[in-house]
Design a protein around this motif. Structure first.
Motif, PDB file in Angstrom:
ATOM      1  N   ALA A 260       0.826  -1.207   0.000  1.00 26.27           N
ATOM      2  CA  ALA A 260       0.000   0.000   0.000  1.00 26.27           C
ATOM      3  C   ALA A 260       0.859   1.256   0.000  1.00 26.27           C
ATOM      4  O   ALA A 260       0.531   2.250  -0.669  1.00 26.27           O
ATOM      5  CB  ALA A 260      -0.934  -0.003   1.204  1.00 26.27           C
ATOM      6  N   PHE A 261       1.978   1.221   0.724  1.00 33.05           N
ATOM      7  CA  PHE A 261       2.857   2.392   0.781  1.00 33.05           C
ATOM      8  C   PHE A 261       3.436   2.710  -0.594  1.00 33.05           C
ATOM      9  O   PHE A 261       3.375   3.854  -1.058  1.00 33.05           O
ATOM     10  CB  PHE A 261       3.978   2.142   1.795  1.00 33.05           C
ATOM     11  N   TYR A 262       3.998   1.705  -1.274  1.00 33.74           N
ATOM     12  CA  TYR A 262       4.648   1.963  -2.559  1.00 33.74           C
ATOM     13  C   TYR A 262       3.630   2.320  -3.641  1.00 33.74           C
ATOM     14  O   TYR A 262       3.887   3.211  -4.470  1.00 33.74           O
ATOM     15  CB  TYR A 262       5.494   0.745  -2.974  1.00 33.74           C
ATOM     16  N   ILE A 263       2.483   1.661  -3.639  1.00 31.88           N
ATOM     17  CA  ILE A 263       1.472   2.004  -4.644  1.00 31.88           C
ATOM     18  C   ILE A 263       0.923   3.409  -4.396  1.00 31.88           C
ATOM     19  O   ILE A 263       0.696   4.177  -5.342  1.00 31.88           O
ATOM     20  CB  ILE A 263       0.340   0.955  -4.639  1.00 31.88           C
ATOM     21  N   SER A 264       0.720   3.763  -3.133  1.00 30.13           N
ATOM     22  CA  SER A 264       0.218   5.107  -2.829  1.00 30.13           C
ATOM     23  C   SER A 264       1.234   6.176  -3.222  1.00 30.13           C
ATOM     24  O   SER A 264       0.858   7.263  -3.685  1.00 30.13           O
ATOM     25  CB  SER A 264      -0.132   5.227  -1.350  1.00 30.13           C
ATOM     26  N   GLN A 265       2.531   5.888  -3.071  1.00 28.77           N
ATOM     27  CA  GLN A 265       3.548   6.840  -3.507  1.00 28.77           C
ATOM     28  C   GLN A 265       3.507   7.024  -5.018  1.00 28.77           C
ATOM     29  O   GLN A 265       3.652   8.147  -5.524  1.00 28.77           O
ATOM     30  CB  GLN A 265       4.937   6.354  -3.070  1.00 28.77           C
ATOM     31  N   TRP A 266       3.298   5.933  -5.743  1.00 29.36           N
ATOM     32  CA  TRP A 266       3.189   6.034  -7.196  1.00 29.36           C
ATOM     33  C   TRP A 266       1.944   6.838  -7.582  1.00 29.36           C
ATOM     34  O   TRP A 266       1.988   7.657  -8.519  1.00 29.36           O
ATOM     35  CB  TRP A 266       3.113   4.629  -7.805  1.00 29.36           C
ATOM     36  N   VAL A 267       0.831   6.606  -6.882  1.00 23.60           N
ATOM     37  CA  VAL A 267      -0.393   7.354  -7.166  1.00 23.60           C
ATOM     38  C   VAL A 267      -0.192   8.844  -6.907  1.00 23.60           C
ATOM     39  O   VAL A 267      -0.641   9.699  -7.680  1.00 23.60           O
ATOM     40  CB  VAL A 267      -1.561   6.808  -6.315  1.00 23.60           C
ATOM     41  N   ARG A 268       0.492   9.208  -5.814  1.00 25.01           N
ATOM     42  CA  ARG A 268       0.745  10.615  -5.502  1.00 25.01           C
ATOM     43  C   ARG A 268       1.565  11.296  -6.590  1.00 25.01           C
ATOM     44  O   ARG A 268       1.318  12.455  -6.938  1.00 25.01           O
ATOM     45  CB  ARG A 268       1.458  10.734  -4.153  1.00 25.01           C
ATOM     46  N   LYS A 269       2.566  10.596  -7.110  1.00 29.23           N
ATOM     47  CA  LYS A 269       3.380  11.177  -8.179  1.00 29.23           C
ATOM     48  C   LYS A 269       2.637  11.215  -9.509  1.00 29.23           C
ATOM     49  O   LYS A 269       2.815  12.148 -10.297  1.00 29.23           O
ATOM     50  CB  LYS A 269       4.676  10.373  -8.333  1.00 29.23           C
ATOM     51  N   ARG A 270       1.806  10.210  -9.753  1.00 35.40           N
ATOM     52  CA  ARG A 270       1.120  10.117 -11.043  1.00 35.40           C
ATOM     53  C   ARG A 270      -0.043  11.099 -11.135  1.00 35.40           C
ATOM     54  O   ARG A 270      -0.264  11.711 -12.193  1.00 35.40           O
ATOM     55  CB  ARG A 270       0.603   8.678 -11.243  1.00 35.40           C
ATOM     56  N   PHE A 271      -0.766  11.281 -10.071  1.00 36.46           N
ATOM     57  CA  PHE A 271      -1.962  12.110 -10.098  1.00 36.46           C
ATOM     58  C   PHE A 271      -1.725  13.407  -9.319  1.00 36.46           C
ATOM     59  O   PHE A 271      -2.274  13.609  -8.231  1.00 36.46           O
ATOM     60  CB  PHE A 271      -3.164  11.351  -9.521  1.00 36.46           C
TER      61      PHE A 271
ATOM     62  N   PRO B 274      -5.140   3.777   2.411  1.00 43.36           N
ATOM     63  CA  PRO B 274      -6.081   2.931   3.162  1.00 43.36           C
ATOM     64  C   PRO B 274      -6.918   2.031   2.267  1.00 43.36           C
ATOM     65  O   PRO B 274      -7.232   0.893   2.646  1.00 43.36           O
ATOM     66  CB  PRO B 274      -6.950   3.947   3.912  1.00 43.36           C
ATOM     67  N   LEU B 275      -7.277   2.491   1.056  1.00 46.86           N
ATOM     68  CA  LEU B 275      -8.100   1.651   0.181  1.00 46.86           C
ATOM     69  C   LEU B 275      -7.320   0.443  -0.330  1.00 46.86           C
ATOM     70  O   LEU B 275      -7.871  -0.662  -0.440  1.00 46.86           O
ATOM     71  CB  LEU B 275      -8.632   2.482  -0.990  1.00 46.86           C
ATOM     72  N   ILE B 276      -6.048   0.644  -0.651  1.00 48.36           N
ATOM     73  CA  ILE B 276      -5.227  -0.499  -1.081  1.00 48.36           C
ATOM     74  C   ILE B 276      -5.080  -1.500   0.055  1.00 48.36           C
ATOM     75  O   ILE B 276      -5.125  -2.726  -0.148  1.00 48.36           O
ATOM     76  CB  ILE B 276      -3.857  -0.004  -1.574  1.00 48.36           C
ATOM     77  N   LEU B 277      -4.928  -1.001   1.266  1.00 47.66           N
ATOM     78  CA  LEU B 277      -4.837  -1.895   2.423  1.00 47.66           C
ATOM     79  C   LEU B 277      -6.156  -2.635   2.639  1.00 47.66           C
ATOM     80  O   LEU B 277      -6.156  -3.834   2.988  1.00 47.66           O
ATOM     81  CB  LEU B 277      -4.468  -1.086   3.667  1.00 47.66           C
ATOM     82  N   VAL B 278      -7.275  -1.962   2.415  1.00 51.03           N
ATOM     83  CA  VAL B 278      -8.581  -2.625   2.527  1.00 51.03           C
ATOM     84  C   VAL B 278      -8.698  -3.740   1.489  1.00 51.03           C
ATOM     85  O   VAL B 278      -9.149  -4.861   1.791  1.00 51.03           O
ATOM     86  CB  VAL B 278      -9.721  -1.605   2.368  1.00 51.03           C
TER      87      VAL B 278
END
Length: 448
Positions: free
Chosen positions: A49-60, A85-89
């Motif tokens: 979740a941490f790494y995907i969320s970091q990618w989302v922050r940079k992408r969007f 939190p959604l990825i973790l869910v």
């Protein structure tokens, strides 16, 4: 009676037995093999979740231009806030599905899923709530519900609330109905206000709509959304909306008596927006005060004067009383400046100097240009009137008059034109001789 040595030995045995029980419970419930595997899966989920969320922050990243800018900014903001939190869910849900198919208990994954879902709800709500007190209250409520669910007390509290009945047996409703309906209505009202604010912002960013049309559509949409949210919130918890028909008469009387002024202002505000007689940005004069219209609300009009004071004027006052709108059909405003010159003055030259002084003042319009008129012959001076036009009255009228008069003063001094003092002629019709003799004798005595 037992000896102290025996009591000490017995206490040690009880302590060891309690320690063994706690140790067995910890090993069984916290550090068993299946629990350790779930801990590992939870840690993996946090890392993913941490790494995907970091990618989302940079992408969007938040866009600054383009079509549907407001909607895209909102969507990107939600993605950045809710990605972790959604990825973790989703991760915990997938693990729970696998455990369920294998018929293995998954208490740890279920707990983490509840916490992640509560976290996602808090971040979603806080994205739209700007008030920190309300945001913290909502977060506390969500965390409390999640904690009760994890500890297994949520269902017990729900059953207890449902056991408390209010009203008669025929039309009874439980305390749970009251709490759930209140929360439901509050949630839908909040959602309606948030949606209405987004609609208003999108309307204000639409260059194809006039300011008054934007305000009208924004207020109407907010009113309709609030009414719809209230009804949907009650209907969601099973409240029969047809029962409101019995209270129609009482509500009508209440509106007619207690809310008469409120609804009068509401209708007056809609009329003002529809006929476009007053709109944001207009310069108006009400009750001897002039200022710029800052905001049209459902109840009042906000007018900011030149001294920075904001007046909240009820809408019905603007409908029932006389209002000057300096920018209703034309933004140009004519100002009059009285000027007096001596009777020995070359009046034509003085008038030409007044026009020249006005033309040299920055804010005075060239078209229509300034004019100077001979208004009359006063007791002490020849009365002139300098007339000028400005297109920005909200920037002040007294200051532009002062600038013109100062320039007139300078030009009059340069050309030797006199501005007269008040003059009075004294005519003596009769004199008392005794008073004259006394006055002369007193002056002679003083001279001696």
């Amino acid at each position: 009676m037992a000896e102290p040595k025996e009591l000490l030995t017995s206490g040690k045995e009880d302590l060891l037995e309690t320690t063994d029980i706690v140790q067995d419970w910890v090993i069984t419930n916290l550090f068993s093999l299946d629990r350790l595997i779930q801990y590992g899966l939870a840690i993996m989920g946090l890392v993913v979740a941490f790494y995907i969320s970091q990618w989302v922050r940079k992408r969007f990243q938040a866009p600054v231009e383009g079509k549907h800018l407001l909607l895209r900014q909102l969507l990107y903001r939600l993605l950045r806030r809710l990605s972790f939190p959604l990825i973790l869910v989703l991760w915990t849900r997938l693990a729970m599905f696998v455990y369920h198919e294998l018929k293995i208990p998954y208490v740890i994954m279920n707990t983490i899923n509840d916490l992640a879902f509560a976290w996602a709800m808090i971040r979603l709500v806080s994205a739209f709530i700007t008030n920190p007190t309300v945001s913290r209250s909502v977060a506390t409520l969500i965390w409390g519900i999640a904690a009760l669910d994890i500890l297994g007390y949520l269902s017990k509290i729900t059953d207890w609330l449902e056991s408390i009945k209010l009203g008669s047996d025929k039309d009874a409703f439980t305390l749970y109905d009251v709490v759930s309906s209140s929360l439901s209505v509050a949630a839908f009202v909040w959602l309606a206000l948030t949606t209405a604010n987004l609609i208003e912002r999108s309307l204000y960013n639409n260059p194809n709509l006039s300011v008054s049309t934007q305000a009208l559509l924004g207020k109407v949409s907010k009113f309709m959304l609030l009414m719809l949210a209230f009804l949907i919130g009650l209907n969601m918890v099973g409240v029969d909306l047809t029962t409101f028909a019995f209270f129609g008469g009482a509500v009508g009387i209440g509106i007619g008596l207690g809310l008469q002024k409120v609804f009068s202002n509401l209708i007056a505000g809609i009329i003002l927006l529809m006929d476009k007689s007053i709109k944001p940005g207009d310069t108006i004069v009400v009750g001897g005060r002039y200022g710029r219209v800052n905001l049209l609300s459902a109840r009042y009009v906000s007018m900011i004067t030149r001294d920075g004071t904001e007046h909240l004027i009820p809408n019905d006052e603007l409908i029932n009383n006389q209002v000057e709108n300096w920018s209703y059909s034309d933004i140009n405003v004519r100002l009059r400046i009285p000027v007096g010159v001596h009777y020995n003055t070359d009046v034509k030259k003085a008038m030409a100097l007044c026009i020249e002084a006005a033309a040299e003042t920055p804010r005075v319009l060239k078209h229509p240009g300034p004019v100077c008129l001979l208004k009359g012959f006063g007791d002490n001076s020849v009365d002139l009137e300098q007339r000028i036009w400005v297109s920005d009255p909200m920037n002040g009228c007294a200051n532009v008059k002062s600038a013109v008069m100062l320039r007139i003063w300078e030009k009059f001094h340069e050309h030797g034109i006199e501005i007269p003092y008040p003059q009075r002629d004294l005519h003596v019709r009769s004199v008392d001789e005794a008073v004259v003799k006394q006055f002369v004798s007193s002056n002679v005595a003083v001279g001696d």
